[in-house]
Design an enzyme around this catalytic site. Sequence first.
Site, mmCIF file in Angstrom:
data_model
loop_
_atom_site.group_PDB
_atom_site.id
_atom_site.type_symbol
_atom_site.label_atom_id
_atom_site.label_comp_id
_atom_site.label_asym_id
_atom_site.label_seq_id
_atom_site.Cartn_x
_atom_site.Cartn_y
_atom_site.Cartn_z
ATOM 1 C CD GLU A 105 -3.235 -0.782 2.164
ATOM 2 O OE1 GLU A 105 -4.296 -0.192 1.647
ATOM 3 O OE2 GLU A 105 -3.113 -1.047 3.343
ATOM 4 C CG HIS A 125 -2.670 3.020 5.643
ATOM 5 N ND1 HIS A 125 -3.928 3.416 5.387
ATOM 6 C CD2 HIS A 125 -2.504 1.639 5.602
ATOM 7 C CE1 HIS A 125 -4.571 2.355 5.429
ATOM 8 N NE2 HIS A 125 -3.716 1.134 5.416
ATOM 9 C CG HIS A 171 -5.364 -1.553 9.076
ATOM 10 N ND1 HIS A 171 -4.725 -2.761 8.786
ATOM 11 C CD2 HIS A 171 -5.284 -0.819 7.900
ATOM 12 C CE1 HIS A 171 -4.366 -2.820 7.502
ATOM 13 N NE2 HIS A 171 -4.529 -1.481 6.956
ATOM 14 C CG HIS A 222 -8.309 -0.117 4.245
ATOM 15 N ND1 HIS A 222 -7.963 -0.039 3.078
ATOM 16 C CD2 HIS A 222 -7.261 -0.558 5.083
ATOM 17 C CE1 HIS A 222 -6.575 -0.281 3.257
ATOM 18 N NE2 HIS A 222 -6.318 -0.562 4.259
HETATM 19 MN MN MN Z 1 -4.230 -0.885 4.935
#
Ligand code: MN
Length: 245
Positions: free
Chosen positions: A77, A96, A98, A166
């Site tokens: 990602e 980023h 979760h 996500h």
């Molecule tokens: Mn992810």
Amino acid sequence: MADLDKVIHELVAANRILANEGVVDAYGHVSMRHPHDPSLFLLSCSRSPELVVPEDIMTFRFDGTTADGRKDNPYLERFIHCGAYEANPDVMAVVHSHALAVLPFSISSVPLVPVIHTGTHAGEHIPVWDSQDKFGDTSMLVQNVEQGRDLALTLGKNRVALMRGHGFTAVGRSLGEVLKISIYLPQNAQVYMDALRLGGTIKCVTPGEMAIRDEGGPGGRELGRALDYWAHRAGCSHYLHYGKK
Ligand code: MN
């Protein structure tokens, strides 16, 4: 290259801090724009943030290719970071995550908004990116340049975008700012969710309060205090203060 070395060590500290604060786990990542070349960014090879060491930090272009000739396995990602840096020259660092607490707001029509004073770092508007809108059925991950650009488009000039089912992507004008946003965003979501369960009328942070909270800018003495604390808790002060006597 002393400057680059220092930045790489700070980025390692950021990885350890986010892991220790529960913002990232086996997955999730943090990057910084390259201090010498704004068309590049620094990001670990595919390793869990808690385990990242300076040797893991690689250099990437906005198309997701490596600019340092290294053959290590990159994060799938990394295109999240590519899109964010390409779209906005003010973005100096990207996270980023979760984080569980924000996920209900990524699948519900109830928008995530700042409800606590530390939650204001995320900004007034937190859009939701749904990979389904443009790409239909996918792995739900951001695995190519087009998906990274589409996420950046949803993010716009905001500081955070949720990603449906996500997680979230946050951007900062400094590494410290993106850490502050990312650490307090799940806490804000948790408090908001608890208040929604409690029922009654919920009072959110007002636009006027948001504006006053934002006056401090991306740095400042107050942020240094938090960084020292988070690094100490994570046992990585030596990375954060690398090169300082
Ligand atoms: Mn992810």
